[in-house]
Design a protein around this motif. Sequence first.
Motif, PDB file in Angstrom:
ATOM      1  N   TYR A 209       0.865  -1.174   0.000  1.00 52.03           N
ATOM      2  CA  TYR A 209       0.000   0.000   0.000  1.00 52.03           C
ATOM      3  C   TYR A 209       0.906   1.229   0.000  1.00 52.03           C
ATOM      4  CZ  TYR A 209      -3.898  -3.048   1.299  1.00 52.03           C
ATOM      5  OH  TYR A 209      -4.863  -4.023   1.316  1.00 52.03           O
ATOM      6  N   ARG A 210       0.358   2.359  -0.390  1.00 47.62           N
ATOM      7  CA  ARG A 210       1.141   3.588  -0.335  1.00 47.62           C
ATOM      8  C   ARG A 210       0.287   4.731   0.191  1.00 47.62           C
ATOM      9  NH1 ARG A 210       2.228   4.505  -6.839  1.00 47.62           N
ATOM     10  NH2 ARG A 210       0.110   5.164  -7.423  1.00 47.62           N
TER      11      ARG A 210
ATOM     12  N   LYS B 131      -3.629  11.903   2.865  1.00 49.14           N
ATOM     13  CA  LYS B 131      -4.469  11.002   2.071  1.00 49.14           C
ATOM     14  C   LYS B 131      -4.536   9.625   2.710  1.00 49.14           C
ATOM     15  CE  LYS B 131      -3.960  13.305  -2.370  1.00 49.14           C
ATOM     16  NZ  LYS B 131      -3.734  13.122  -3.827  1.00 49.14           N
ATOM     17  N   LEU B 132      -5.539   8.872   2.286  1.00 51.49           N
ATOM     18  CA  LEU B 132      -5.686   7.516   2.789  1.00 51.49           C
ATOM     19  C   LEU B 132      -4.638   6.590   2.179  1.00 51.49           C
ATOM     20  CD1 LEU B 132      -9.581   7.173   2.592  1.00 51.49           C
ATOM     21  CD2 LEU B 132      -8.194   7.599   4.622  1.00 51.49           C
ATOM     22  N   ARG B 133      -4.415   5.496   2.853  1.00 48.16           N
ATOM     23  CA  ARG B 133      -3.502   4.490   2.347  1.00 48.16           C
ATOM     24  C   ARG B 133      -4.207   3.700   1.231  1.00 48.16           C
ATOM     25  NH1 ARG B 133      -0.197   1.510   7.049  1.00 48.16           N
ATOM     26  NH2 ARG B 133       0.103   3.728   7.545  1.00 48.16           N
TER      27      ARG B 133
ATOM     28  N   GLU C 162       4.205  10.977  -9.463  1.00 44.81           N
ATOM     29  CA  GLU C 162       3.010  10.693  -8.664  1.00 44.81           C
ATOM     30  C   GLU C 162       3.074   9.363  -7.920  1.00 44.81           C
ATOM     31  OE1 GLU C 162       3.139  11.590 -11.909  1.00 44.81           O
ATOM     32  OE2 GLU C 162       1.549  10.577 -13.065  1.00 44.81           O
ATOM     33  N   ASP C 163       4.112   8.579  -8.170  1.00 46.08           N
ATOM     34  CA  ASP C 163       4.328   7.360  -7.386  1.00 46.08           C
ATOM     35  C   ASP C 163       5.023   7.651  -6.056  1.00 46.08           C
ATOM     36  OD1 ASP C 163       5.137   5.732 -10.460  1.00 46.08           O
ATOM     37  OD2 ASP C 163       3.267   5.531  -9.341  1.00 46.08           O
ATOM     38  N   THR C 164       5.448   8.900  -5.882  1.00 44.70           N
ATOM     39  CA  THR C 164       6.104   9.278  -4.637  1.00 44.70           C
ATOM     40  C   THR C 164       5.158   9.080  -3.457  1.00 44.70           C
ATOM     41  OG1 THR C 164       7.541  10.881  -5.732  1.00 44.70           O
ATOM     42  CG2 THR C 164       7.122  11.207  -3.380  1.00 44.70           C
ATOM     43  N   ALA C 165       5.618   8.331  -2.462  1.00 42.37           N
ATOM     44  CA  ALA C 165       4.787   8.006  -1.300  1.00 42.37           C
ATOM     45  C   ALA C 165       5.611   7.178  -0.326  1.00 42.37           C
ATOM     46  CB  ALA C 165       3.551   7.213  -1.718  1.00 42.37           C
ATOM     47  N   VAL C 166       5.049   6.956   0.854  1.00 49.65           N
ATOM     48  CA  VAL C 166       5.576   5.938   1.747  1.00 49.65           C
ATOM     49  C   VAL C 166       4.857   4.637   1.400  1.00 49.65           C
ATOM     50  CG1 VAL C 166       5.889   5.165   4.123  1.00 49.65           C
ATOM     51  CG2 VAL C 166       6.046   7.609   3.561  1.00 49.65           C
ATOM     52  N   TYR C 167       5.629   3.611   1.168  1.00 51.84           N
ATOM     53  CA  TYR C 167       5.080   2.313   0.783  1.00 51.84           C
ATOM     54  C   TYR C 167       5.108   1.377   1.992  1.00 51.84           C
ATOM     55  CZ  TYR C 167       4.953   3.600  -4.125  1.00 51.84           C
ATOM     56  OH  TYR C 167       4.650   4.206  -5.330  1.00 51.84           O
ATOM     57  N   TYR C 168       3.966   0.778   2.257  1.00 56.62           N
ATOM     58  CA  TYR C 168       3.813  -0.100   3.407  1.00 56.62           C
ATOM     59  C   TYR C 168       3.486  -1.514   2.952  1.00 56.62           C
ATOM     60  CZ  TYR C 168       3.299   4.202   6.161  1.00 56.62           C
ATOM     61  OH  TYR C 168       3.494   5.419   6.760  1.00 56.62           O
ATOM     62  N   CYS C 169       4.064  -2.464   3.643  1.00 52.65           N
ATOM     63  CA  CYS C 169       3.743  -3.868   3.427  1.00 52.65           C
ATOM     64  C   CYS C 169       2.703  -4.292   4.455  1.00 52.65           C
ATOM     65  CB  CYS C 169       5.012  -4.704   3.565  1.00 52.65           C
ATOM     66  SG  CYS C 169       4.796  -6.452   3.204  1.00 52.65           S
TER      67      CYS C 169
ATOM     68  N   TRP D 297       1.168  -4.603   9.784  1.00 50.80           N
ATOM     69  CA  TRP D 297       1.807  -3.665   8.861  1.00 50.80           C
ATOM     70  C   TRP D 297       3.289  -3.539   9.149  1.00 50.80           C
ATOM     71  CZ3 TRP D 297      -0.828  -1.270   4.934  1.00 50.80           C
ATOM     72  CH2 TRP D 297      -2.220  -1.275   5.002  1.00 50.80           C
ATOM     73  N   GLY D 298       4.038  -3.231   8.125  1.00 51.46           N
ATOM     74  CA  GLY D 298       5.423  -2.857   8.297  1.00 51.46           C
ATOM     75  C   GLY D 298       5.537  -1.387   8.636  1.00 51.46           C
ATOM     76  N   GLN D 299       6.796  -0.936   8.793  1.00 46.82           N
ATOM     77  CA  GLN D 299       7.031   0.441   9.232  1.00 46.82           C
ATOM     78  C   GLN D 299       7.022   1.429   8.065  1.00 46.82           C
ATOM     79  OE1 GLN D 299       9.395  -1.723   8.644  1.00 46.82           O
ATOM     80  NE2 GLN D 299      10.960  -0.596   7.485  1.00 46.82           N
ATOM     81  N   GLY D 300       7.081   0.927   6.842  1.00 47.99           N
ATOM     82  CA  GLY D 300       7.043   1.777   5.666  1.00 47.99           C
ATOM     83  C   GLY D 300       8.428   2.113   5.132  1.00 47.99           C
ATOM     84  N   THR D 301       8.483   2.346   3.835  1.00 49.60           N
ATOM     85  CA  THR D 301       9.718   2.780   3.190  1.00 49.60           C
ATOM     86  C   THR D 301       9.380   3.888   2.194  1.00 49.60           C
ATOM     87  OG1 THR D 301      11.702   2.031   1.996  1.00 49.60           O
ATOM     88  CG2 THR D 301       9.632   0.994   1.367  1.00 49.60           C
ATOM     89  N   GLN D 302      10.182   4.934   2.191  1.00 48.97           N
ATOM     90  CA  GLN D 302       9.903   6.110   1.367  1.00 48.97           C
ATOM     91  C   GLN D 302      10.392   5.879  -0.064  1.00 48.97           C
ATOM     92  OE1 GLN D 302       8.419   9.278   2.171  1.00 48.97           O
ATOM     93  NE2 GLN D 302       8.518   9.533  -0.056  1.00 48.97           N
ATOM     94  N   VAL D 303       9.528   6.185  -1.011  1.00 49.60           N
ATOM     95  CA  VAL D 303       9.894   6.194  -2.427  1.00 49.60           C
ATOM     96  C   VAL D 303       9.665   7.610  -2.940  1.00 49.60           C
ATOM     97  CG1 VAL D 303       9.287   5.373  -4.736  1.00 49.60           C
ATOM     98  CG2 VAL D 303       9.378   3.762  -2.807  1.00 49.60           C
ATOM     99  N   THR D 304      10.711   8.189  -3.508  1.00 50.54           N
ATOM    100  CA  THR D 304      10.612   9.538  -4.052  1.00 50.54           C
ATOM    101  C   THR D 304      11.047   9.513  -5.511  1.00 50.54           C
ATOM    102  OG1 THR D 304      11.081  10.513  -1.891  1.00 50.54           O
ATOM    103  CG2 THR D 304      11.333  11.933  -3.832  1.00 50.54           C
TER     104      THR D 304
END
Length: 120
Positions: free
Chosen positions: A37-38, A43-45, A88-95, A110-117
């Motif tokens: 998820y991102r 905004k919502l996940r 527009e794919d920039t977001a924090v991505y969560y598993c 959930w995981g802690q998230g990883t940033q994609v920029t």
Amino acid sequence: QVHLVESGGGLVQAGGSLRLSCTISGNIFSRNTIGWYRQTPGKLRDLVADISSDGTVNYGDSVKGRFTISRDNANNTVYLQMNSLKPEDTAVYYCNIDHVNDDDEWFGAWGQGTQVTVTS
């Protein structure tokens, strides 16, 4: 209890690629769905993609044809290959994992998230 650890995020130019990994440890029930998820600020996940233990795969409309989800059951790892990245794919991505035990009890984590920029 399960523990999810994401990796692979970072900074990339538009048109580039990244591969995210989510490694899951702990007691994973055989009936499960693991997804990416991102989320952006305010905004919502949103679902990016998920893959079930029976092999069913779903993608969000905005990533179809660009992203591919896969899983390595032997290593309890799920991958998200992201190609043709856009700003527009920039977001924090969560598993995320949703799994069901033999008593049909549902569990999620959930995981802690990883940033994609993605820069233009």
